[in-house]
Design an enzyme around this catalytic site. Structure first.
Site, PDB file in Angstrom:
ATOM      1  N   SER A 126      -6.148  -4.013   0.300  1.00  0.00           N
ATOM      2  CA  SER A 126      -6.263  -3.395   1.624  1.00  0.00           C
ATOM      3  C   SER A 126      -6.639  -1.928   1.492  1.00  0.00           C
ATOM      4  O   SER A 126      -6.281  -1.271   0.499  1.00  0.00           O
ATOM      5  CB  SER A 126      -4.896  -3.497   2.314  1.00  0.00           C
ATOM      6  OG  SER A 126      -4.856  -2.672   3.456  1.00  0.00           O
ATOM      7  N   TYR A 150       4.474  -2.408   2.867  1.00  0.00           N
ATOM      8  CA  TYR A 150       3.299  -3.297   2.806  1.00  0.00           C
ATOM      9  C   TYR A 150       2.230  -2.697   1.890  1.00  0.00           C
ATOM     10  O   TYR A 150       1.741  -3.352   0.962  1.00  0.00           O
ATOM     11  CB  TYR A 150       2.739  -3.528   4.212  1.00  0.00           C
ATOM     12  CG  TYR A 150       1.338  -4.093   4.194  1.00  0.00           C
ATOM     13  CD1 TYR A 150       1.113  -5.430   3.885  1.00  0.00           C
ATOM     14  CD2 TYR A 150       0.228  -3.277   4.438  1.00  0.00           C
ATOM     15  CE1 TYR A 150      -0.179  -5.935   3.822  1.00  0.00           C
ATOM     16  CE2 TYR A 150      -1.058  -3.784   4.386  1.00  0.00           C
ATOM     17  CZ  TYR A 150      -1.259  -5.100   4.074  1.00  0.00           C
ATOM     18  OH  TYR A 150      -2.528  -5.597   3.998  1.00  0.00           O
ATOM     19  N   LYS A 154       0.549  -3.862  -1.980  1.00  0.00           N
ATOM     20  CA  LYS A 154      -0.868  -4.023  -2.322  1.00  0.00           C
ATOM     21  C   LYS A 154      -1.230  -3.148  -3.529  1.00  0.00           C
ATOM     22  O   LYS A 154      -1.959  -3.557  -4.423  1.00  0.00           O
ATOM     23  CB  LYS A 154      -1.757  -3.697  -1.119  1.00  0.00           C
ATOM     24  CG  LYS A 154      -1.641  -4.711   0.007  1.00  0.00           C
ATOM     25  CD  LYS A 154      -2.097  -6.099  -0.425  1.00  0.00           C
ATOM     26  CE  LYS A 154      -1.812  -7.168   0.601  1.00  0.00           C
ATOM     27  NZ  LYS A 154      -2.108  -8.537   0.106  1.00  0.00           N
TER      28      LYS A 154
END
Ligand code: UD1
Length: 337
Positions: A126, A150, A154
């Protein structure tokens, strides 16, 4: 003989669009999904779109025994790994769940792959790994950071992959850093289907257009951007799906991994997206300005040059198509229910 791909999270938003693109490109695809954030009607929709029966296993990516059984049954040439949690706000409330699913899931999958002798992987990363960008457009060499659990998963996921590749040259991994995926397949049969009130901009606007939510809150009107609202690199989900096909093609062709941005290179503001969606749905959509959302950068858009050089990737679908396809999907959904 066509190559066989395992698609984890293949019933989800990006996964389902990638399934279609892979089938159209001549790949054989098997889906693994636990339906934690995917609709039950997706496999049927995929059959309708592609005309090919879906092979699907309903398991969690953390279920090593299930993975081993699937790898034993199918001789896969590669895995495309989407199965993960992706809500930023939720990740702040439940960091351990994000670590377990996104990092535990990746490690479990890579262990099962190695045991089965499968070393080609495409990983969903991302633009979140860039944190608050220092300069624009963002090249892959930009400093990496994270603003929430989050984004952390990643970033660490990329690091796990890098260290694994460094330890064993048989691995070839395509790391794809997505910017802001929006829109839906032209059939109107698959699209983004958030179970609750959406956190992301386009699905929220779609619900306002459908009359399910009264108005959009535009988070901030005083950013240093042309109209004062946030600027993002919205990319049509079908372009993103095509990027996965190109990533796999490159892994099979070169036997070399890559880490690339998947974006258009073009930023649009929140108000520009709202305006385009208003045009697509045929009415001016109501909005109000509210305070900035903490952690949001003013602007984020990709330098898409490396993806073009390495993969031959270039997004072809514009803002209008992003909005009309989303609106078509929302109406098809409503007609179904
Ligand atoms: C967010 C995540 C990113 C994740 C991506 C998944 C954050 C900080 N970032 O990206 O890590 O990979 O989703 O798609 O959460 N906006 C409004 N009103 C709304 C919703 C959004 O004005 O109701 C604005 C935001 O302030 C931002 C833009 O719209 O300027 C895009 O927001 P969003 O769709 O949530 O995506 P990102 O924040 O870019």
């Amino acid at each position: 003989m066509s190559k066989r791909i395992l698609l984890t999270g293949g019933a989800g938003y990006i996964g389902s669009h990638t399934y279609v693109a892979l089938i159209e490109a001549g790949y054989e695809v098997v889906i693994l999904d636990n339906f934690a954030n995917a609709a039950r009607r997706v496999p049927g929709a995929l059959e309708q779109i592609t005309g090919v029966p879906v092979t699907l296993f309903e398991h969690d990516v953390l279920d090593r025994a299930a993975l081993d059984a699937i790898f034993a049954e199918h001789a896969f040439d590669a895995v495309v790994h989407f199965a993960a949690l992706k809500a930023v706000g939720e990740s702040v409330e439940k960091p351990l769940e994000y670590m377990q699913c996104n990092l535990g899931g990746l490690v479990t999958l890579m262990q099962a792959m190695a045991q089965a002798g499968v070393f080609n992987l495409v990983f969903s990363s991302s633009a979140a790994v860039y944190g608050v960008p220092e300069s624009l457009p963002i090249p892959e060499t930009a400093p990496l950071s994270h603003a929430n659990p989050y984004g952390y998963t990643k970033l660490v996921g990329e690091e796990i992959i890098a260290q694994t590749c460094a330890s064993d040259p048989r691995w070839s991994v395509g790391v794809l850093r997505y910017f802001n995926p929006v829109g839906a397949h032209t059939s109107g049969l698959i699209g983004e289907d958030p179970k609750d009130i959406p956190n992301n901009l386009m699905p929220y606007i779609a619900k306002v257009a459908a009359g399910e939510l009264p108005q959009l809150s535009v988070f901030g009107d005083d950013y240093a951007t042309p109209d004062g609202t946030g600027v993002r690199d919205f990319i049509h989900v079908c372009d993103l799906a095509d990027g996965h096909v190109l990533s796999l093609n490159a892994l099979f062709r070169d036997g070399l991994g890559h880490t690339v941005n998947l974006g258009t290179g073009q930023g649009y503001s929140v108000l520009e997206l709202l305006g385009a969606y208003s045009k697509a749905c045929g009415r001016d959509l109501p909005f109000q300005f509210t305070p900035r959302r903490p952690g949001d950068p003013a602007a984020s858009y990709a330098d898409p040059g490396l993806a073009k050089d390495v993969l031959g990737f270039k997004a072809t679908r514009g803002l209008e198509e992003m909005c009309t396809s989303s609106w078509h999907w929302i109406n098809t959904c409503a007609a179904d229910n």
